[in-house]
Design an enzyme around this catalytic site. Structure first.
Site, short mmCIF file in Angstrom:
data_model
loop_
_atom_site.label_atom_id
_atom_site.label_comp_id
_atom_site.label_asym_id
_atom_site.label_seq_id
_atom_site.Cartn_x
_atom_site.Cartn_y
_atom_site.Cartn_z
CG ASP A 57 -1.63 1.25 1.51
OD1 ASP A 57 -1.73 2.08 0.57
OD2 ASP A 57 -2.12 1.43 2.64
CG ASN A 59 -2.91 5.38 -1.41
OD1 ASN A 59 -3.01 4.39 -0.67
ND2 ASN A 59 -3.84 5.71 -2.28
CG ASP A 61 -5.79 3.47 0.22
OD1 ASP A 61 -4.96 2.53 0.33
OD2 ASP A 61 -6.42 3.70 -0.83
CG ASP A 65 -1.24 1.91 -3.63
OD1 ASP A 65 -0.07 1.51 -3.67
OD2 ASP A 65 -1.69 2.66 -2.73
CG ASP A 243 -11.51 -13.88 -14.85
OD1 ASP A 243 -10.93 -14.46 -13.93
OD2 ASP A 243 -12.73 -13.58 -14.82
CD GLU A 304 -9.72 -18.62 -13.84
OE1 GLU A 304 -9.96 -18.80 -12.64
OE2 GLU A 304 -10.50 -17.96 -14.57
C1 NOJ Z 1 -11.53 -16.18 -11.78
C2 NOJ Z 1 -10.80 -15.22 -10.91
O1 NOJ Z 1 -9.53 -15.71 -10.63
C3 NOJ Z 1 -11.65 -15.05 -9.68
O2 NOJ Z 1 -10.98 -14.34 -8.68
C4 NOJ Z 1 -12.92 -14.37 -10.07
O3 NOJ Z 1 -13.78 -14.30 -8.95
C5 NOJ Z 1 -13.65 -15.15 -11.17
N1 NOJ Z 1 -12.77 -15.57 -12.21
C6 NOJ Z 1 -14.72 -14.29 -11.81
O4 NOJ Z 1 -14.14 -13.28 -12.55
#
Ligand code: NOJ
Length: 646
Positions: A57, A59, A61, A65, A243, A304
């Site tokens: 972190d 800054n 908060d 970041d 993702d 993924e």
């Molecule tokens: C896979 C991501 O790694 C996870 O963190 C996320 O919740 C889901 N996809 C939905 O985007």
């Protein structure tokens, strides 16, 4: 804390998370780019995952970041990784830790600015670190401009066509269009209120209601994402983690699923599943690959994709599709030599069939940290997943096993993804107060699943401070007090720490040409008994991961889940294998087979006990052990079984 010397200045005016100024915190660019400078660097790269909310972190908060990451680039360069992967940093309501993106072409103000992001990319590159970003194509945030426009435009509009809107079933359309459930719990459909104020259509969300699924049959969606990729590629991003890469395409008939239960990180073995791993996803990635290949050097992808088998995963990695995909099989594998070996062999063979390297993974921001998984005294059949467990945990055992698996994955052919904090040996925080849990799983499961916050607790950088050096304020999730002992500054003082182990192991991987490189045929499995994972590497030779036997063989890596207490060789030596054995390597614990050579992998407890020595006090480096010279084994000499009775 160590400082490093480098031509790259720390971000001007930045304060480190621990509150000290950073003028002298600089780093040395990787002298040799370990994974290679060529366009195929990604085939054997070690990539460090930055969960930005929890890394550092800058800054004050309480939330990590961009400034925090920039201030710690020297640490990452010194660790010895080749690349960084940064979890989503885009403007987002943070309903799912940033995986609910409201604008794909900007930075969330809580993390910084576009200029900060550019500076980070440039500084990382100056240190020889490549940077992968995270693209979220399956869904947007419900606060994305497109979704707002879809709500405003009403049924039948082109705006709604970018998402998956359907009328409901039953009287007045009051029931969801089908029986699909969301990964985070509850139905996968949410009903909207139409502009005229009446209850209206339903939209699909495979995750949280704040994450409406996009309609990838719509050409606008495809064009938009190509443009988003281009936006970041042009700013210097070296590639993207994708993702939910297996989820983009849905069966247009949206058929009921019956009793299928969605589980995050779960895979379906169901043939013809209507929303996971449909053939249409491959067309999308062929387009993405074509775009990536227009750059020099080409940009890269890592998917993924939670799919049913290594063969299904390999389909994403055909030469005109994605470069790499996470291999989650070690995440799911129990601590069992036979299964570890079978898992690795199956992955290697499947990837080889398409000429792709395996990307080995032990942890990430979605799974229980592997120190905890491996330390569970009752090993769950299915491996990690999301589920919390009440099984007692022996963290010491988990950390020893983690060391063994690290060396195993670093020695296998392919690339490796490390999750922030694993180099510190952090465990899952299983007792976060319920009122602090932020993972949507907690609410959506009706408080039956705690979710993933336990692996997302901010890193400890210093042994003191309001958030152990993470920042100047309390962190967004509290750290266990015991993490003071795991803080970076403490571990940097201790040559036997997990951090020191990771640094040595990563250095070793750079030094030994055979490690990481090659394909499945460059790892030949050896049969050394049911509790040993062993293989020979060609070309070159490899380090041992763990085992009861303090030996190594030329071109072999051995891993015995039974008694994993190895540490890696000292970082100082840059000579290639074979190395000379440490003195005393023929003690009665040395059970190496004839022709195999000790490599300075030590079992600290045994070694100390056998010499009647105590470990040095924390902060004082252990005296360097004198090495005796031993003849190298004859070239090509094979490993055998450990000598009986030794
Ligand atoms: C896979 C991501 O790694 C996870 O963190 C996320 O919740 C889901 N996809 C939905 O985007």
């Amino acid at each position: 804390m160590a400082t490093y010397a480098s031509p790259v200045p720390a971000p001007s005016g930045t304060t480190t998370p621990s509150g000290t100024t950073t003028p002298s915190v600089t780093a040395t660019p990787s002298a040799t780019t370990p994974a290679g400078d060529g366009p195929a660097w990604w085939r054997s790269a070690v990539t460090y995952q930055l969960y930005i909310r929890s890394f550092a972190d800058g800054n004050g908060d309480g939330l990590g970041d961009v400034a925090g990451i920039r201030s710690r680039l020297p640490y990452l360069a010194a660790l010895g990784v080749d690349a960084l992967w940064i979890n989503p940093w885009y403007p987002s309501p943070q309903a799912d830790g940033g995986y609910d993106v409201a604008d794909y072409r900007d930075i969330d103000p809580a993390f910084g600015t576009l200029a900060d992001a550019q500076a980070l990319l440039d500084e990382a590159h100056a240190l020889g670190l490549r940077v992968l970003l995270d693209v979220v194509p399956n869904h947007t945030s419900d606060e994305h401009a497109w979704f707002r426009a879809a709500l405003a435009a009403g049924p039948g509009s082109p705006e709604r066509e970018r998402y998956v809107f359907r009328p409901g079933r039953g009287p007045d359309g009051a029931s969801p269009p089908n029986d699909w459930t969301a990964v985070f719990g509850g139905p996968a459909w949410e009903r909207v209120t139409e502009p005229d104020g009446r209850p209206g259509e339903w939209y699909l969300h495979l995750f949280d209601p704040k994450q409406p699924d996009l309609n990838w049959e719509n050409p606008q969606v495809r064009t938009e994402f190509l443009d988003i990729l281009r936006f970041w590629f042009d700013r210097g991003a070296d590639g993207f983690r994708i993702d939910v890469a297996h989820g983009l395409i849905k069966d247009p008939a949206l058929p009921d699923l019956g009793d299928d239960v969605e589980e995050i990180l779960g895979t379906t073995t169901r043939e013809g599943h209507p929303h996971w791993d449909l053939p249409g996803v491959h067309e999308v990635y062929r387009e993405w690959r074509a775009l990536a290949d227009t750059y020099d050097p080409p940009k890269v992808f890592v998917a993924e994709a939670w799919v049913a088998s290594p063969a299904r995963l390999a389909a994403y990695l055909r030469p005109d599709e994605l470069h790499t995909a996470f291999d989650f099989d070690f995440v799911r594998a129990p601590w069992d030599a036979t299964q570890l070996r079978a898992t690795a062999a199956a992955s290697l063979a499947a990837h080889d069939s398409v000429g792709a390297p395996v990307m080995w993974v032990l942890s990430n921001h979605d799974v229980t940290r592997h120190v905890t998984r491996l330390g569970r005294l009752e090993q769950p059949a299915g491996g990690a997943g999301l589920r919390s467990s009440t099984s007692p945990v022996d963290l010491d055992l988990g950390r020893r096993r983690a060391r063994a698996l690290l060396l195993l994955e670093l020695a296998l052919p392919g690339g490796v993804y490390l999750y922030q904090g694993e180099e510190l040996g952090l465990e899952e925080v299983q007792d976060l107060p319920e009122d602090l849990l932020q993972d949507p799983t907690w609410e959506r499961s009706g408080h039956t699943e705690r979710g993933r916050d336990g692996c997302r607790v901010p890193l400890p950088w210093t042994a003191s401070g309001p958030s152990l050096g993470f920042g100047t304020a309390q962190a967004w999730l509290p750290q266990p007090a015991a993490w003071a002992d795991l803080a970076v500054d403490r571990q940097e003082e201790d040559p036997s720490s997990m951090l020191a182990f990771y640094r040595r192991a990563l250095r070793l991987r750079r030094d030994v040409p055979g490690l990481g490189a090659g394909d499945a045929t460059s790892a030949q499995w050896l049969d050394l008994g049911p509790d040993v994972v062993a293989f020979r590497r060609e070309p070159g030779s490899a380090s041992s991961t763990s085992g009861p036997h303090r030996w190594r063989c030329p071109r072999a890596t051995c891993c015995s889940p039974a008694t994993p207490r190895w540490t890696a060789p000292p970082a100082r030596s840059r000579r290639p294998w074979p190395r000379t054995p440490p003195s005393g390597s023929t003690s009665r614990t040395d059970t190496r087979p004839a022709g195999c050579q000790s490599v300075g992998l030590t079992r600290p407890a045994t070694r100390r006990a056998s010499r009647g020595r105590q470990p040095p006090p924390a902060g004082r480096p252990r005296a360097r052990r004198r090495r005796s010279r031993a003849p190298a084994p004859a070239p090509g000499r094979r490993c055998g079984r450990p000598r009986p009775g030794s």
